[in-house]
Design a protein around this motif. Structure first.
Motif, PDB file in Angstrom:
ATOM      1  N   GLU A  18      14.931  10.350   1.614  1.00  0.00           N
ATOM      2  CA  GLU A  18      13.689  10.795   0.985  1.00  0.00           C
ATOM      3  C   GLU A  18      13.865  12.112   0.269  1.00  0.00           C
ATOM      4  O   GLU A  18      13.393  12.299  -0.832  1.00  0.00           O
ATOM      5  CB  GLU A  18      12.621  11.017   2.064  1.00  0.00           C
ATOM      6  CG  GLU A  18      12.072   9.779   2.678  1.00  0.00           C
ATOM      7  CD  GLU A  18      11.442   8.879   1.667  1.00  0.00           C
ATOM      8  OE1 GLU A  18      10.740   9.377   0.785  1.00  0.00           O
ATOM      9  OE2 GLU A  18      11.680   7.669   1.737  1.00  0.00           O
ATOM     10  N   THR A  23      21.971   8.322  -2.226  1.00  0.00           N
ATOM     11  CA  THR A  23      21.740   7.006  -1.642  1.00  0.00           C
ATOM     12  C   THR A  23      22.291   7.003  -0.224  1.00  0.00           C
ATOM     13  O   THR A  23      22.990   7.915   0.193  1.00  0.00           O
ATOM     14  CB  THR A  23      22.458   5.929  -2.446  1.00  0.00           C
ATOM     15  OG1 THR A  23      23.855   6.202  -2.363  1.00  0.00           O
ATOM     16  CG2 THR A  23      22.025   5.946  -3.892  1.00  0.00           C
ATOM     17  N   SER A  99      21.748  11.126  -9.937  1.00  0.00           N
ATOM     18  CA  SER A  99      20.330  10.904 -10.167  1.00  0.00           C
ATOM     19  C   SER A  99      19.498  12.180 -10.145  1.00  0.00           C
ATOM     20  O   SER A  99      18.297  12.126 -10.316  1.00  0.00           O
ATOM     21  CB  SER A  99      19.771   9.915  -9.129  1.00  0.00           C
ATOM     22  OG  SER A  99      20.661   9.771  -8.067  1.00  0.00           O
TER      23      SER A  99
ATOM     24  N   GLN B  28       5.205   2.743  -0.179  1.00  0.00           N
ATOM     25  CA  GLN B  28       5.789   3.136  -1.463  1.00  0.00           C
ATOM     26  C   GLN B  28       7.216   3.613  -1.286  1.00  0.00           C
ATOM     27  O   GLN B  28       8.103   3.301  -2.076  1.00  0.00           O
ATOM     28  CB  GLN B  28       4.959   4.262  -2.083  1.00  0.00           C
ATOM     29  CG  GLN B  28       3.789   3.755  -2.894  1.00  0.00           C
ATOM     30  CD  GLN B  28       2.961   4.890  -3.451  1.00  0.00           C
ATOM     31  OE1 GLN B  28       3.118   6.044  -3.052  1.00  0.00           O
ATOM     32  NE2 GLN B  28       2.076   4.578  -4.351  1.00  0.00           N
ATOM     33  N   ARG B  29       7.404   4.366  -0.192  1.00  0.00           N
ATOM     34  CA  ARG B  29       8.761   4.883   0.040  1.00  0.00           C
ATOM     35  C   ARG B  29       9.730   3.758   0.317  1.00  0.00           C
ATOM     36  O   ARG B  29      10.871   3.769  -0.148  1.00  0.00           O
ATOM     37  CB  ARG B  29       8.747   5.860   1.228  1.00  0.00           C
ATOM     38  CG  ARG B  29       8.428   7.266   0.788  1.00  0.00           C
ATOM     39  CD  ARG B  29       8.609   8.259   1.908  1.00  0.00           C
ATOM     40  NE  ARG B  29       7.518   9.224   1.864  1.00  0.00           N
ATOM     41  CZ  ARG B  29       6.723   9.519   2.872  1.00  0.00           C
ATOM     42  NH1 ARG B  29       6.870   8.923   4.033  1.00  0.00           N
ATOM     43  NH2 ARG B  29       5.757  10.384   2.736  1.00  0.00           N
ATOM     44  N   ARG B  32      10.624   2.034  -2.858  1.00  0.00           N
ATOM     45  CA  ARG B  32      11.519   2.855  -3.667  1.00  0.00           C
ATOM     46  C   ARG B  32      12.934   2.771  -3.130  1.00  0.00           C
ATOM     47  O   ARG B  32      13.907   2.661  -3.862  1.00  0.00           O
ATOM     48  CB  ARG B  32      11.040   4.302  -3.663  1.00  0.00           C
ATOM     49  CG  ARG B  32      11.258   4.999  -4.992  1.00  0.00           C
ATOM     50  CD  ARG B  32      10.782   6.427  -4.950  1.00  0.00           C
ATOM     51  NE  ARG B  32       9.403   6.556  -4.498  1.00  0.00           N
ATOM     52  CZ  ARG B  32       8.922   7.597  -3.815  1.00  0.00           C
ATOM     53  NH1 ARG B  32       9.696   8.603  -3.519  1.00  0.00           N
ATOM     54  NH2 ARG B  32       7.664   7.638  -3.441  1.00  0.00           N
ATOM     55  N   ARG B  33      13.016   2.770  -1.784  1.00  0.00           N
ATOM     56  CA  ARG B  33      14.339   2.718  -1.164  1.00  0.00           C
ATOM     57  C   ARG B  33      15.017   1.390  -1.466  1.00  0.00           C
ATOM     58  O   ARG B  33      16.195   1.322  -1.771  1.00  0.00           O
ATOM     59  CB  ARG B  33      14.196   2.893   0.345  1.00  0.00           C
ATOM     60  CG  ARG B  33      15.394   3.551   0.972  1.00  0.00           C
ATOM     61  CD  ARG B  33      15.173   3.750   2.436  1.00  0.00           C
ATOM     62  NE  ARG B  33      13.935   4.444   2.724  1.00  0.00           N
ATOM     63  CZ  ARG B  33      13.268   4.368   3.874  1.00  0.00           C
ATOM     64  NH1 ARG B  33      13.726   3.618   4.842  1.00  0.00           N
ATOM     65  NH2 ARG B  33      12.158   5.034   4.066  1.00  0.00           N
ATOM     66  N   ARG B  35      14.476  -0.505  -4.030  1.00  0.00           N
ATOM     67  CA  ARG B  35      14.874  -0.518  -5.434  1.00  0.00           C
ATOM     68  C   ARG B  35      16.149   0.277  -5.627  1.00  0.00           C
ATOM     69  O   ARG B  35      17.045  -0.145  -6.360  1.00  0.00           O
ATOM     70  CB  ARG B  35      13.744   0.060  -6.284  1.00  0.00           C
ATOM     71  CG  ARG B  35      13.937  -0.197  -7.772  1.00  0.00           C
ATOM     72  CD  ARG B  35      12.996   0.623  -8.611  1.00  0.00           C
ATOM     73  NE  ARG B  35      13.213   2.039  -8.370  1.00  0.00           N
ATOM     74  CZ  ARG B  35      12.364   2.991  -8.734  1.00  0.00           C
ATOM     75  NH1 ARG B  35      11.254   2.680  -9.347  1.00  0.00           N
ATOM     76  NH2 ARG B  35      12.601   4.256  -8.471  1.00  0.00           N
ATOM     77  N   ASP B  36      16.259   1.425  -4.964  1.00  0.00           N
ATOM     78  CA  ASP B  36      17.484   2.231  -5.093  1.00  0.00           C
ATOM     79  C   ASP B  36      18.684   1.473  -4.569  1.00  0.00           C
ATOM     80  O   ASP B  36      19.759   1.506  -5.157  1.00  0.00           O
ATOM     81  CB  ASP B  36      17.340   3.548  -4.312  1.00  0.00           C
ATOM     82  CG  ASP B  36      16.423   4.514  -5.039  1.00  0.00           C
ATOM     83  OD1 ASP B  36      15.848   5.388  -4.380  1.00  0.00           O
ATOM     84  OD2 ASP B  36      16.291   4.359  -6.269  1.00  0.00           O
TER      85      ASP B  36
END
Lengths: 189, 593
Positions: A18, A23, A99, B28-29, B32-33, B35-36
């Motif tokens: 977060e 990654t 990123s 949402q997190r 997002r994770r 997708r990453d």
């Protein structure tokens, strides 16, 4: 909240995901490489600080002319000795990752280039910067005449308010027009 | 720092939010994770990621851009081949395996295409000769245009117009290449447009963004330092030279212009000589096909010319007294022109041979006695050029670069010192592969399997160049900037594409297609398939297409595009004015303080 064991907990891992631009793979690799720098006793302590000398043995930093500045900028220790905890290390990798945004990178680049930590890049900072880039020995330095001409050119291009120093917003403006910055300001383990 | 700062911020926020909002944030997190992670998985599939990372660490981003350019070309050729395969080859393969009826429009002028495939017992070395020259048994395979003898295929439910598919696929792959290259270069082009002056911010760029933080090798780091030093010194000297140029007297200017004029005439003469020798070599090789060496004569002449002319240009430019940056660019432009125009000359000489008959005018529009299937012959020339190009690259690496390294390392004589270790010259290497790609684009129409051959060729070239780089080369003393190099590569590639479109469109629209082979038997030119197919469409669609292709539409489209361009240019000019005004304002504000 830190590395309490040699394995990184799942919750901690997702938290790091977060908070940084890294990654999951990159965080795990960073943890592995950081643990290799620790001695056996240090591995069990939380929030161990690794001294600058040990950090600088990493191959990604060893040949970098700005390695000491990088350690100083990312270090949060009170002794100002450039030692890094694991979270400092993650911050470092995050700022240098693919990123990270241009704003973050230019902010940290400014702090790395500000050798005297006064918040602006003056002639002395720029001179030290150029000498770092070209080399420290006498035959790799520019002559004083060339150095003066070079710094005059740099200030002409970047110093918008003509005060003889480059502040953060001027620096960020110049960096935003620089095509090579994003691709060269990158460290990948 | 991130972890501490953002953590405190998040804890503060979390305590303020309701449980619904917290749940929404956590979903949402997670998304997002996910997708990453998906993006990370996709990027791990990228070809040669580890090799390119290794090269980047050792040589920096300048040379890295060459290798990622090579990777881009491998992908492009693969996609072109898949296009050709699925629309042109696959129907024929299905037809052969399921014995569907085929249909050919017979034409009074059609002749039986005498097969030049060898009959009876074939000696082994003749197979090798065929493989190298594209003749013999290769003419009867999917490799060349002549094999695709069907007009239309009648499948159980649909009628597949192969001729139309062939033409449309050609147009499609040229268009696809254009779009992909433009998309890839859009970023670099935007940056180059922003830098309106020649040297705008080049010093700041070199100092603030000069160091490649991804260099991990100590050797590479010291080389990078020395190349940065060299670059800075060159730039400072260039500034001094510019000052000197501005201070030139009238008499000196006249003298310089005279020298430049004479040298340019000389360069044009050299180019004309090279083009004439390519023309003569092509005509000679078309008339004498006995030996393999004669067949490869045009390729040999082109390669020799492309080897000698860059050396000549780099010597001449020293006398013309330009600024160093302009010298490099001008020499490069000349080399690009030489490389790409030599292909054009080859095709022109082929075309003159094909459309030249003994009597005044050719009955069929082409010389049907000598070239009963001229497209296959052109395809064979392109095939030979590709094969020879690959052989030369391999041969130069093994027989020139490797011994050079051995000599320089073990020999201590003056010659070795003067010659020096091999430098990886990015511009010349890029011109080499753009040359190969241009041949591929031109040749795919005549030789549908050429993209596959080029994919394999570039695949091997990657490894050959990588090994050569790591073992034989040292980084160039004159570094090539990563950003401008990307733009340069794609600009040269676009020039190659534009050059490739020209012969293809001329042969599709102007030269009569051969009546003895190929899918266009029965039509006058290959282009005629399209109007014929359009006339068979229902009335509504047909009238729309006819309206789109009429002159009125073309003129109005052109006018609208011009207006849009003028508007955008005016907007850019206005923005520039505003920026200058703001800059002046900033200076005033700081002075007031």
């Amino acid at each position: 909240m830190g590395t309490t064991a040699s394995q990184l907990g799942k919750e901690l891992l997702s938290e790091y995901q977060e908070l940084t631009f890294l990654t999951k793979q990159e965080i795990l690799l960073a943890h592995k490489r950081f643990s290799e720098l620790l001695t056996k006793d240090e591995k069990d302590l939380p929030n161990t600080k690794v001294s600058m000398e040990r950090i600088l043995t990493l191959p990604e930093l060893k040949s970098n002319p700005f390695r000491k500045r990088i350690c100083h900028v990312f270090s949060t220790s009170e002794q100002k000795d450039g030692s890094l905890t694991f979270e400092n290390f993650l911050d470092l990798l995050s700022a240098f990752s693919d990123s990270a945004t241009l704003e973050i990178k230019s902010h940290y680049a400014f702090r790395i280039f500000d050798f005297d930590d006064d918040g602006t890049l003056d002639r002395g900072d720029l001179e030290k910067l150029v000498n770092c880039l070209t080399g420290e020995t006498d035959d790799t330095r520019l002559t004083p005449e060339e150095m003066r001409q070079l710094i005059d050119n740099i200030l002409e291009e970047s110093d918008i308010d003509r005060d003889g120093t480059v502040n953060l917003s001027e620096f960020q403006h110049v960096i935003s027009r620089s095509p090579d910055f994003v691709s060269s300001f990158k460290i990948v383990l | 720092m991130f972890c501490n700062f953002f953590r405190a911020q998040r804890l503060e926020e979390a305590s303020k939010l309701s449980s619904w909002k917290q749940w929404r944030q956590s979903t949402q997190r997670t998304l997002r994770r996910l997708r990453d992670e998906a993006q990370e998985w996709l990027s791990s599939l990228k070809l040669w990621r580890a090799d390119i990372h290794q090269i980047e660490g050792m040589f920096g981003t300048g040379i890295l851009s060459y290798f990622s350019f090579l990777r881009f070309l491998v992908m492009l050729n693969l996609i072109i081949f898949l296009l050709m395969f699925s629309f042109v080859m696959l129907p024929i393969i299905i037809m052969f395996t399921t014995n569907v009826i085929l249909f050919n429009i017979w034409n009074p002028f059609m002749e039986l295409y005498p097969s030049s495939a060898r009959r009876g017992l074939v000696i082994f070395h003749e197979h090798i000769t065929d493989l190298l020259s594209g003749g013999g048994f290769l003419e009867q395979t999917y490799l060349f245009y002549g094999f695709y003898q069907v007009n239309q295929i009648h499948f159980p439910n649909i009628k597949y117009n192969l001729a139309l598919a062939y033409l449309m696929t050609t147009i499609a792959y040229l268009f696809l290449s254009l779009i992909w290259i433009v998309k890839r270069s859009a970023l670099g082009f935007k940056r180059n447009l922003v830098q309106d002056e020649d040297r705008f911010q080049s010093f700041c760029n070199k100092i603030f963004a000069g160091w490649d933080f991804c260099i991990t090798n100590e050797n590479a780091a010291s080389l990078k330092r020395s190349s940065l030093l060299y670059e800075l010194r060159t730039d400072l000297e260039e500034e001094r030279i510019k000052q000197k140029i501005a201070d030139r007297t009238r008499k000196e200017k006249c003298r310089i212009y005279l020298i430049r004029f004479i040298l340019n005439i000389f360069v044009i003469g050299v180019l004309a000589g090279c083009f004439y020798s390519i023309y003569v070599a092509t005509i000679f090789s078309q008339e004498h096909v006995e030996y393999l060496m004669y067949e490869y004569l045009p390729s040999i002449v082109i390669t020799l010319a492309n080897f000698i002319t860059p050396l000549l240009f780099s010597v001449i430019i020293n006398f013309e007294d330009y600024s160093p940056a302009f010298e490099i660019r001008f020499t490069l432009m000349r080399c690009v022109f030489m490389r790409l125009t030599s292909i054009g000359v080859l095709l022109f000489s082929l075309w003159s041979q094909i459309t030249h008959c003994k009597d005044e005018t050719c009955i069929c529009g082409y010389n049907h006695e000598l070239y009963s299937c001229w497209e296959t012959r052109v395809g064979q020339e392109m095939y030979k050029l590709t094969v020879f190009d690959f052989i030369i690259i391999v041969a130069v690496t093994i027989f020139v670069e490797f011994p050079r390294k051995l000599i320089v390392r073990h020999c201590d004589c003056g010659l070795a010192k003067w010659w020096g270790q091999q430098e990886f010259s990015i511009p010349q290497n890029v011109l080499e592969i753009v040359y190969g790609q241009t041949i591929c684009w031109i040749g795919t129409f005549y030789c549908p399997m050429l993209p596959a051959i080029c994919t394999i060729k570039y695949f091997f070239i990657f490894y050959i160049k990588k090994v050569s780089l790591l073992k034989n080369c040292r980084p160039a003393t004159r570094p090539f900037r990563a950003s401008s190099s990307n733009f340069f590569f794609l600009a040269v590639l676009l020039i190659g594409l534009a050059l490739a479109c020209l012969p293809v469109s001329v042969s599709v629209a102007q030269i009569n297609c051969s009546q003895a082979c190929g899918p266009f038997v029965g039509y006058n030119t290959s282009w005629e398939v399209l109007p014929t197919a359009v006339s068979e469409l229902p009335t509504g669609v047909r009238s729309v297409i006819e309206a789109l292709s009429s002159e009125a539409f073309a003129v109005s489209f052109f006018v609208v595009t011009c207006l849009a361009m003028f508007y955008v240019i005016a907007l850019a000019g206005a923005h520039k004015k505003v920026i200058n005004q703001l800059r002046e304002q900033l200076v005033l504000v700081s002075l007031v303080k």
